[in-house]
Design an enzyme around this catalytic site. Structure first.
Site, PDB file in Angstrom:
ATOM      1  CG  ASP A   1      52.204  37.538  42.517  1.00 39.60           C
ATOM      2  OD1 ASP A   1      53.201  38.111  42.020  1.00 39.60           O
ATOM      3  OD2 ASP A   1      52.293  36.589  43.311  1.00 39.60           O
TER       4      ASP A   1
ATOM      5  CG  ASP B   1      51.895  33.405  46.531  1.00 35.70           C
ATOM      6  OD1 ASP B   1      52.674  34.093  45.842  1.00 35.70           O
ATOM      7  OD2 ASP B   1      52.131  33.054  47.696  1.00 35.70           O
TER       8      ASP B   1
ATOM      9  CG  ASP C   1      55.471  35.413  42.361  1.00 33.99           C
ATOM     10  OD1 ASP C   1      56.366  36.250  42.231  1.00 33.99           O
ATOM     11  OD2 ASP C   1      55.118  34.936  43.459  1.00 33.99           O
TER      12      ASP C   1
ATOM     13  CB  CYS D   1      13.208  26.515  26.985  1.00 35.99           C
ATOM     14  SG  CYS D   1      12.036  25.274  26.405  1.00 35.99           S
TER      15      CYS D   1
ATOM     16  CB  CYS E   1      14.829  22.445  23.774  1.00 35.43           C
ATOM     17  SG  CYS E   1      13.588  23.661  23.285  1.00 35.43           S
TER      18      CYS E   1
END
Length: 778
Positions: free
Chosen positions: A665, A661, A439, A19, A16
């Site tokens: 960037d 990409d 971009d 714990c 739980c």
């Protein structure tokens, strides 16, 4: 700043949220510990620590001291498979124990409750066994339930209580143990109880344990399904590969493959390892990794990824990476990391669960005391039953599972759609985004300029049109008054062979499609920012902008209107003059990604604004924005300016997702609230991003945001259920309705409700597996 390293532990024995809290505290107290997070759903702990002050074995020892088991997870471990196997085994054990408990508890329930429902049954029991005999049978069967299937609650729960760290098992042990102990006293030491208080509650103790075992069994089965996405990824890798050695194929186990091995892949087989094609060609289905259903063509030197499916042809690949360095292994690690993440919303749960179990114990004691003081006689049975009901109905399990289970299923479903969360908190941050900035080159466009248009004048001054947007070859090229190929293209392509500019490569590529032999060039000169000049086959060639033509005294007015039209359409016009006279004009453009317009429309459908940040000329950027429907354009921005543009948007109060990409960037990806890298881009861009789109289908950006919203909505539903459940039912179990309505909650019903709460939370999270991208009409 102190150096730090990360350690990942597999932790078992947690049941739980209490714990989780306890393990985190234990890990945080180890010398050198800088940060520790524990996930109940994945049963893993992640620790960042100073290696000069602490060692992995110190953290393992701290977990053991807290009452749980732990071991370090290495890169070579198949934790996903091990966790799945452990959960299967746990589910089997729980099923066995539940069936044993049910077999033992059912007679107890029938003996006790049957008499209340059927007076004839009550008379039969008293006529055969008698009251004491009936109670002794119930005692024997209930004791067997608690000592056998229910033993786990006492060994774990009482040990936790001894450490002054009570948890869910403690509540079950105290509740069922109190009912058993009181009932045993009524059977064997009745004289210590008041006359009206000599009653037994064996059926409550037995049924409580049985129902909670049922709930945990159902929960274990459901949790086993939460890791299905990782299991599917793990199962993608075949167990053997057909390696070419001495010119002959040999079936070799995956573990014995080596970098540089040549592997033969036949139709219908999964690719064994990452590599490059060295012979043959085929189409490869990469949908399980990228979410894109269309097979990708693979020819000589094309990269292929281990785990993907070869469809039509056969080919041979040379292995370039194996094991933990493979793309599939990296993807699995990213998914596991995201599934083990802790979202900011979890902080509320942590604060509550820190005091929850002690508060429940205090509530149970207060309930007992209140009933002893104000209850009608006999007070003791009422006080006991209601205190036990309070102990049993409280459910930190549901609170502990509410967030991590939804994260686990949501990130797994995202992986199936080709979206990887490198950092788990991005799952929550994406939901808050209101602007998506892209971009342009390589993201909204293919990043590969192509020659799209060509117009040429003949000796008589007539204009002929070629290509008109087509780039596929000479059979489709002529589209005007002349059926011939454009002769001036041969001269221009010869000159462009000297250039590495992307536009030059596009021109040369189109000339090669026509099959031109490109003659040698002399006197080549590059005119900075304007064009080129060269001498070819005895002709003087000049190519470049209209400004360059004007500067050299060449009249370009006949084709200037066409150039303006192309420029407005986002194309780059190139004038070509031969021997001092305009002969042709070409247009080069970077084609749009096939799904870019659909992606922008999907984002608008989600209520988001879109922006484009690019270094391209403003006219080109505006043309692309018009075609796609982008709301805001920031053009002619230098690489460092992209980061500033993102920062400016954030200063204006927007939550920004940046999609890119390229290497240039990376600063913008890091500066945004959330950075999303296209997986086909550079490693630097991917490292700077929090989310990675494996394929090139930009609709995955909208998928990621929609899935983020669905996951956070699911988490809120789970937390609402977990908190409201306890807020509503703990007072009911305490008996607040008794004075007005005479209603009490049986401990058996409390146990059933508690078990169902955890099952509800996990089942609700599993609904995320059915998430479908909303692309209809897009």
């Amino acid at each position: 700043m102190n150096p730090s390293t990360e350690l990942e532990l597999a932790v078992t024995g947690m049941t739980c949220a209490s714990c989780v809290r306890r393990v985190e505290k234990a890990l945080s107290k180890v010398p050198g510990a800088q940060e520790a997070t524990v996930n109940l759903a994945t049963e893993r702990a992640q620790v960042r620590y100073d290696p000069s002050a602490g060692k992995p074995e110190d953290f393992v020892a701290a977990v053991l001291k807290a009452g749980y088991e732990a071991r370090p997870i290495t890169a070579q471990d198949d934790h996903a498979r091990e966790l799945a196997q452990a959960r299967d085994a746990q589910a089997q054990r729980l099923r066995r124990d539940f069936l044993i408990a049910l077999t033992l508890a059912l007679p107890v329930f029938v003996l006790e409750m049957g008499g209340h429902l059927l007076p004839a049954w009550h008379h039969l029991i008293y006529a055969t066994l008698g009251e004491r005999g009936d109670w002794i049978v119930q005692f024997i069967l209930t004791s067997a339930v608690l000592a056998g299937p229910g033993r786990r609650f006492f060994t774990d729960g009482l040990a936790a209580l001894w450490r002054l760290a009570p948890e869910m098992n403690t509540l079950v042990a105290l509740g069922s143990g109190a009912a058993w102990l009181y009932s045993s006293a009524a059977v064997f030491a009745a004289q210590i109880l008041p006359e009206g208080a000599r009653q037994v509650y064996f059926e409550s103790a037995a049924v409580i344990v049985t129902l909670i075992l049922l709930g945990r069994m159902l929960e274990a089965r459901a949790k086993g399904r939460t890791g299905a996405a990782i299991q599917r990824l793990v199962s993608l890798q075949p167990q053997t590969a057909r390696v070419m050695r001495d010119g002959q194929p040999h079936d070799v186990p995956i573990g014995r493959l080596r970098i540089g091995d040549a592997v033969l892949v036949r139709p219908g087989e999964r690719i064994a390892a990452d590599g490059v094609v060295i012979e043959g060609s085929s189409y490869v289905d990469e949908s399980m990794l990228t979410g894109e259903p269309v097979p990708v063509g693979k020819t000589l030197n094309a990269p292929v990824t281990g785990g993907t499916l070869n469809t039509t042809g056969s080919f041979t690949l040379r292995i370039v990476s194996l094991g933990a360095d493979s793309a599939l292994a990296r993807i699995i690690r990213m998914v596991e990391t995201a599934q083990g993440a802790r979202l900011p919303i979890q902080a509320l749960v942590d604060r509550v669960t820190g005091w929850f179990v002690p508060a429940v114990l205090a509530a149970a004691l207060a309930t007992f005391a209140a009933w002893m003081i104000w209850s009608p006689a006999p007070a003791l049975p009422h006080a006991l039953v209601n205190a036990v009901a309070v102990l049993i109905i409280a459910c930190p399990c549901a609170m502990g599972l509410a967030t991590p289970t939804s994260i686990m299923v949501g990130t797994g479903r995202a992986a199936e759609l080709g979206v990887l969360f490198r950092q788990g908190d991005a799952l929550q941050l994406l939901r808050e985004v209101d602007v998506v900035a892209f971009d342009k080159t390589g993201t909204l466009t293919l990043g590969r300029p192509a020659l799209t248009d060509w117009m040429e004048t003949d000796e008589a001054g007539a204009v002929h049109s070629y290509l008109d947007g087509a780039t596929s070859g000479p059979d489709t090229a002529p589209n005007g008054t002349s059926p011939d190929v454009p002769p001036t293209l041969r001269l221009l392509a010869s000159a462009q062979l000297r250039s590495e500019h992307p536009i030059a490569r596009a021109i040369v590529a189109q000339a090669r499609k026509y099959g031109f032999e490109l003659p040698p060039v002399s006197d080549f000169q590059a005119v900075s920012g304007a064009g080129i000049s060269a001498r070819i086959d005895g002709h003087d060639l000049l190519a470049g902008s209209e400004r360059l033509m004007n500067e050299r005294g060449i009249d370009a007015s006949k084709l200037s209107g066409t150039a303006a039209d192309w420029a407005r359409a986002g194309k780059t016009p190139i004038f070509v003059a031969v021997d001092g006279r305009i002969r042709a004009i070409a247009a080069v453009a970077d084609p749009l990604q096939p799904t870019a317009a659909q992606a922008i429309a999907a984002l608008h459908a989600l209520g988001l604004r879109t922006a484009m940040i690019t270094g391209d000329h403003r006219d080109t950027a505006q043309a692309v924005a018009r075609q796609l429907g982008v709301d805001d354009v920031r053009a002619q921005v230098l690489p460092e300016g992209k980061m500033q543009a993102v920062t400016d948007m954030r200063r204006n109060g927007s939550k920004v997702l940046f999609v890119g990409d390229g290497i240039n960037d990376a600063p913008a990806l890091a500066a945004a609230d959330v950075g999303l890298a296209i997986g086909s881009g550079t490693d630097i861009a991917i490292e700077a991003a929090q989310v990675v789109l494996l394929g090139k289908d930009l609709r995955g950006v909208a998928d990621a945001i929609a899935l983020s919203r669905a996951t956070l909505r699911n988490i809120r539903q789970n937390l609402f259920w977990a908190f409201v459940y306890n807020i509503a039912l703990i007072p009911l179990a305490a008996g607040v309705l008794y004075p007005a309505f005479g209603l009490l909650l049986s401990p058996m019903l409390a146990a059933g409700a508690m078990a169902l709460s955890s099952v509800f939370v996990v089942s609700n999270a599993l609904r995320l597996k059915t998430f479908r991208p909303a692309r209809a009409g897009v």
